[in-house]
Write an enzyme that holds these catalytic residues in place. Structure first.
Site, PDB file in Angstrom:
ATOM      1  N   TYR A  44       0.817  -1.213   0.000  1.00  0.00           N
ATOM      2  CA  TYR A  44       0.000   0.000   0.000  1.00  0.00           C
ATOM      3  C   TYR A  44       0.857   1.271   0.000  1.00  0.00           C
ATOM      4  CZ  TYR A  44      -3.891  -3.149   1.145  1.00  0.00           C
ATOM      5  OH  TYR A  44      -4.821  -4.148   1.135  1.00  0.00           O
ATOM      6  N   LYS A  64       3.681 -15.336   2.868  1.00  0.00           N
ATOM      7  CA  LYS A  64       3.608 -16.150   1.648  1.00  0.00           C
ATOM      8  C   LYS A  64       5.051 -16.476   1.276  1.00  0.00           C
ATOM      9  CE  LYS A  64       1.320 -18.036  -1.796  1.00  0.00           C
ATOM     10  NZ  LYS A  64       0.464 -19.231  -1.616  1.00  0.00           N
ATOM     11  N   ASP A  81      -2.726 -18.135   2.443  1.00  0.00           N
ATOM     12  CA  ASP A  81      -3.893 -18.834   1.873  1.00  0.00           C
ATOM     13  C   ASP A  81      -4.427 -19.872   2.861  1.00  0.00           C
ATOM     14  OD1 ASP A  81      -1.458 -20.076   1.407  1.00  0.00           O
ATOM     15  OD2 ASP A  81      -1.925 -20.725  -0.628  1.00  0.00           O
ATOM     16  N   ASP A  84      -5.108  -6.614   5.999  1.00  0.00           N
ATOM     17  CA  ASP A  84      -6.319  -5.943   5.531  1.00  0.00           C
ATOM     18  C   ASP A  84      -7.381  -6.999   5.198  1.00  0.00           C
ATOM     19  OD1 ASP A  84      -8.059  -4.015   4.599  1.00  0.00           O
ATOM     20  OD2 ASP A  84      -7.112  -3.849   2.626  1.00  0.00           O
ATOM     21  N   ASP A 130     -10.844  -8.471   7.712  1.00  0.00           N
ATOM     22  CA  ASP A 130     -12.257  -8.451   7.290  1.00  0.00           C
ATOM     23  C   ASP A 130     -12.862  -9.841   7.445  1.00  0.00           C
ATOM     24  OD1 ASP A 130     -12.146  -5.764   6.554  1.00  0.00           O
ATOM     25  OD2 ASP A 130     -13.269  -6.106   4.697  1.00  0.00           O
TER      26      ASP A 130
HETATM   27  C1  IPM Z   1      -8.949  -0.695   6.260  1.00  0.00           C
HETATM   28  C2  IPM Z   1      -9.433  -0.151   4.965  1.00  0.00           C
HETATM   29  C3  IPM Z   1      -8.336   0.698   4.346  1.00  0.00           C
HETATM   30  C4  IPM Z   1      -7.107  -0.166   4.197  1.00  0.00           C
HETATM   31  C5  IPM Z   1      -8.696   1.359   3.005  1.00  0.00           C
HETATM   32  C6  IPM Z   1      -9.931   2.212   3.125  1.00  0.00           C
HETATM   33  C7  IPM Z   1      -7.552   2.131   2.420  1.00  0.00           C
HETATM   34  O1  IPM Z   1      -9.814  -1.191   4.126  1.00  0.00           O
HETATM   35  O2  IPM Z   1      -8.636   0.097   7.177  1.00  0.00           O
HETATM   36  O3  IPM Z   1      -8.859  -1.914   6.399  1.00  0.00           O
HETATM   37  O4  IPM Z   1      -7.026  -0.928   3.250  1.00  0.00           O
HETATM   38  O5  IPM Z   1      -6.240  -0.109   5.037  1.00  0.00           O
HETATM   39 MG    MG Z   2      -9.775  -3.081   5.013  1.00  0.00          MG
END
Ligand code: IPM
Ligand code: MG
Length: 361
Positions: free
Chosen positions: A146, A195, A227, A251, A255
């Site tokens: 990123y 990885k 993975d 990231d 989620d």
């Molecule tokens: C998070 C979000 C951010 C990230 C985005 C909005 C840039 O998805 O905080 O997880 O990828 O870090």
């Molecule tokens: Mg995120």
């Protein structure tokens, strides 16, 4: 104590959920005798609307003057919002990446806990979730893909895009140390996710993590390929205590981990640097589809405020009080729509904030 807190309400559901977290913080201040001094800061789409950019130098300066920053969420609907007509580095998300870098917030803590009361909202089978689970994802936040060099060029008539994934050993060492320190206060297990069967950056990651592990003989270290980790999170989430990983893997996995707890609306997060300063935000996004409807779940933001009291201000009793208030309200059967199940009482964002604040005594 006087708490100087920067507040970034942000976009989408951000203003609604942060308002409820401030309500709960104000109640904590009242009960425990602290004064809260808020500085409202603009970031993301809200900043673009006023300043044309998602984060100004003035906002960075003011954030640095605070002891901690509480944030809602940033970003809008990429298909319909004019913010996404702008160049990528002028869009809302760029503001978030920039503030993380500017404040050196390299350690992102994302706890994923299955609340006993919310088992019904968990999509996994009961035999998997029996006994609950409680993990802490430590995501490296200011390096990797990123923040690497990127460009899109035409090469021999073919459009080609480059993103680079770079880590140096110092960046890996400091996040690894944080992960082991946190593991020492938990169940003393670190799962480092990479990885390494493909990527050089992952091979260096593994080597440095192993060096750091040598300084923590009481902590068990295991390595897991990303993975496989994605699979293990739904197959057997109980096995995890601290998951240590690089930016993009963290990231994605955070989620996933949030979903197995039932709802992303429950998950807090803290982004820390080398000092006591931190930026606290829910793990979920700005959810533009439900913004302004008064139905968003404010609990992740309220729990982020609890993390702020704990990590930036060392106010453990106050943080415990917020976490207990959340658990009590859930036990009494109050639910926002995302965690609603049969026989429970559905409430909106504001009412959920009122209930939690009322439980702080
Ligand atoms: C998070 C979000 C951010 C990230 C985005 C909005 C840039 O998805 O905080 O997880 O990828 O870090
Ligand atoms: Mg995120």
């Amino acid at each position: 104590m006087n708490l100087k807190i920067g507040v970034i309400k942000g976009d989408g559901i951000g203003p609604e959920i942060v308002t409820e977290a401030m309500k709960v913080l104000d109640k904590v201040g009242e009960v425990y005798g602290h004064t809260l001094d808020y500085d409202q800061l603009l970031m993301g789409g809200a900043s673009i609307d006023v300043h044309g950019v998602p984060l100004t130098d003035d906002t960075i300066r003011r954030a640095k003057e605070c002891d901690a920053v509480l944030m809602g969420s940033i970003g809008g609907d990429a298909k319909t919002s004019p913010w996404y007509q702008l160049e990528p580095d002028k869009r809302p998300e760029a503001g978030l990446l920039k503030i993380r870098k500017a404040l050196n917030l390299f350690a992102n803590l994302r706890p994923a806990v299955l609340y006993e009361e919310l088992k019904g909202a968990c999509p996994l089978k009961e035999e998997i979730t029996e006994g609950g689970f409680d993990m802490m994802i430590m995501r490296e936040l200011t390096g990797g893909l990123y923040f690497g060099e990127r460009r899109t060029v035409e090469e021999n008539g073919v459009m080609t895009a480059y993103d680079s994934l770079t880590y140096n050993e110092n960046e890996i060492r400091r996040i690894a140390k944080r992960a082991f320190d946190i593991a020492m206060k938990r169940r003393r297990k670190v799962t480092s996710v990479d990885k390494a069967n493909v990527l050089d950056s992952s091979r260096l990651w593994r080597k440095v993590v192993e060096e750091v592990a040598g300084e923590y003989p009481e902590v068990t270290l295991e390595h897991m390929l990303v993975d496989n980790c994605a699979m293990q999170l739904v197959k057997d989430p109980k096995q995890f205590d601290v998951i240590l990983t690089e930016n993009m893997f963290g990231d994605i996995l955070s989620d996933e981990a949030s979903m197995v707890t039932g709802s992303i609306g429950m998950l807090a997060s803290a982004s820390l640097n080398e000092t006591k300063f931190g930026l606290y935000e829910p793990s979920g996004g700005s959810a533009p589809d439900i913004a302004g409807k008064g139905i968003a779940n404010p609990i992740a933001t309220i729990l982020s405020a609890a993390m702020m009291l704990r990590f930036s201000f060392d106010l453990d009793a106050e943080a415990d009080a917020i976490e207990k208030a959340v658990a009590d309200v859930l036990r009494e059967g109050w639910r926002t729509i995302d965690i609603m199940s049969d026989g429970k009482s559905q409430v909106g964002t504001e009412k959920m904030g009122d209930l939690i604040a009322a439980h702080i005594a």
